[in-house]
Design a protein around this motif. Structure first.
Motif, PDB file in Angstrom:
ATOM      1  N   ALA A 215       0.820  -1.221   0.000  1.00  0.00           N
ATOM      2  CA  ALA A 215       0.000   0.000   0.000  1.00  0.00           C
ATOM      3  C   ALA A 215       0.853   1.270   0.000  1.00  0.00           C
ATOM      4  CB  ALA A 215      -0.934  -0.006   1.206  1.00  0.00           C
ATOM      5  N   PHE A 217       3.836   1.638  -1.214  1.00  0.00           N
ATOM      6  CA  PHE A 217       4.437   1.794  -2.540  1.00  0.00           C
ATOM      7  C   PHE A 217       3.415   2.373  -3.515  1.00  0.00           C
ATOM      8  CE2 PHE A 217       5.352   0.216  -6.834  1.00  0.00           C
ATOM      9  CZ  PHE A 217       6.642   0.703  -7.003  1.00  0.00           C
ATOM     10  N   ARG A 218       2.194   1.854  -3.453  1.00  0.00           N
ATOM     11  CA  ARG A 218       1.156   2.327  -4.383  1.00  0.00           C
ATOM     12  C   ARG A 218       0.841   3.809  -4.187  1.00  0.00           C
ATOM     13  NH1 ARG A 218      -1.455  -1.921  -7.294  1.00  0.00           N
ATOM     14  NH2 ARG A 218      -2.733  -0.313  -8.280  1.00  0.00           N
ATOM     15  N   SER A 219       0.922   4.264  -2.925  1.00  0.00           N
ATOM     16  CA  SER A 219       0.513   5.650  -2.658  1.00  0.00           C
ATOM     17  C   SER A 219       1.691   6.607  -2.548  1.00  0.00           C
ATOM     18  CB  SER A 219      -0.310   5.701  -1.373  1.00  0.00           C
ATOM     19  OG  SER A 219       0.490   5.309  -0.276  1.00  0.00           O
ATOM     20  N   MET A 220       2.914   6.119  -2.744  1.00  0.00           N
ATOM     21  CA  MET A 220       4.070   7.010  -2.531  1.00  0.00           C
ATOM     22  C   MET A 220       4.075   8.163  -3.530  1.00  0.00           C
ATOM     23  SD  MET A 220       7.526   5.148  -4.033  1.00  0.00           S
ATOM     24  CE  MET A 220       7.596   4.626  -5.759  1.00  0.00           C
TER      25      MET A 220
END
Lengths: 239, 239
Positions: A215, A217-220
């Motif tokens: 999660a 990584f997806r939102s970084m």
């Protein structure tokens, strides 16, 4: 067909994503030789002969036998001496490595370098373990222990990546060192050697695996504008 | 595990490397759905249902049955509706595509978009075939025919790539269109549709294949400093 497998990106470390998202066991499914770093930038990783080693920031070297140990960023390949070019170097140092290999036309391709022998001098740095909330790689790079050794026998291993892949990975050379006696290792800042030999393997494929189920990584928020400068400051190797 | 396979790089086209270095047959070993361009930038390529199509710069569409036709740069994947998210769009246009998909958190991952239905409006451009010595993609981009169609039924297909992979590929969206009746196709500059449906597939792996045996590719001079500007001018899609 030869492949370098990479999990995660160098850029994600700049964007503070340092959680371990792949295990040593999973990495070893894709190769037996490589480099990387462990969760939270807990030292430098070296994969050699299908085994994983860690240089921690005190300078100690550990053989990682717990294959569930995780890494946020690592590259690996299968060492194939028969598919590689032999490289006996009479006299070599980091600053003239590219010049010595200019006939190999490495600039636009991924390749692996592996040299073994007695090194007159090796200078390494080792990243220091970080705690959450993780800082940027740039901040970590400002304070990382350095170590030097003379007349040390070991293996220099790592990769050359085309400049256009700077960001996903380290452009130019990215080399680690591991001494045969497991007393000295790290991310190579400089080296010098006489009479070492080894191999150069050029890859057809660069297989980039991303931690799409993580999660964070997806939102970084990946700051592209500041990326090149941050990578140059933290990882800048010889081109 | 899902993989997008890419042969060649967008950056190499900027560096004048437009020779075909992979065949349609070889591309189709790695997928059945994708996009690309043919040798010498001879039009836009669309792969759909395991077949290859070409939009030439006069606006004509050809079904490429000669599987030995070559491409310098192309991306492909296996369409897996069962591993993809269903996307019924009530009202969609290129300028709000990213906003409409913001819950999917696409920014840091590779994904494929495939939409089918009647499009109220589609605006495409088609690159024009170049001869050796090849110019830069930037020069080609300055003069490329554009075509528009209204109320046309077809498939919009292409990829989203993370910004950090801009250079190796087109960052953001890179979409092509092919009408069902094979009368209209190209690289999408704009589109608008009501009631189209399709799928979004997120990839674990980005498999970058490089033409390492091509002498021109090995010796090309990749100007990194001017790359972003050149790509923005020639391929700039919506982010």
């Amino acid at each position: 067909m030869t492949t370098i497998y990479q999990h995660g990106t160098l850029a994600q470390l700049v964007a503070r994503q340092m959680s371990g998202t792949i295990t040593v066991a999973e990495m070893l499914e894709h190769g037996d030789t490589g480099i990387g770093t462990f969760e939270g930038l807990n030292g430098e990783a070296i994969f050699l002969n299908g085994e994983a080693y860690q240089a921690d920031s005190t300078g100690k070297v550990h053989h990682i036998t717990d294959k569930q140990t995780t890494l946020p960023f690592a590259s690996i390949h299968f060492d194939q001496p028969e598919a590689s070019q032999k490289l006996p170097f009479k006299k070599i140092k980091y600053s003239n490595l590219t010049q010595n290999l200019k006939d190999e036309q490495l600039f636009n391709v991924f390749s692996a370098l592996k040299l073994h022998g007695e090194f007159a001098h090796v200078h390494v740095r080792i990243v220091t373990k970080q705690e959450k909330p993780y800082p940027s790689l740039l901040q970590v790079a400002e304070q990382q222990p350095e170590f030097k050794a003379d007349n040390i026998t070991g293996t220099l291993v790592g990769y050359y990546a085309p400049k256009v892949f700077g960001g996903p990975t380290a452009a130019g050379w990215h080399l680690h060192f591991l001494s045969d006696d497991l007393t000295f290792a790290g991310h190579v800042l400089d080296f010098e050697a006489t009479d070492v030999d080894g191999t150069l393997e050029v890859f057809d494929n660069f297989l980039q695996h991303l931690p799409i189920n993580n999660a964070d990584f997806r939102s970084m928020n990946q700051d592209i504008a500041g990326l090149d400068k941050a990578i140059e400051a933290s990882e800048g190797g010889k081109n």
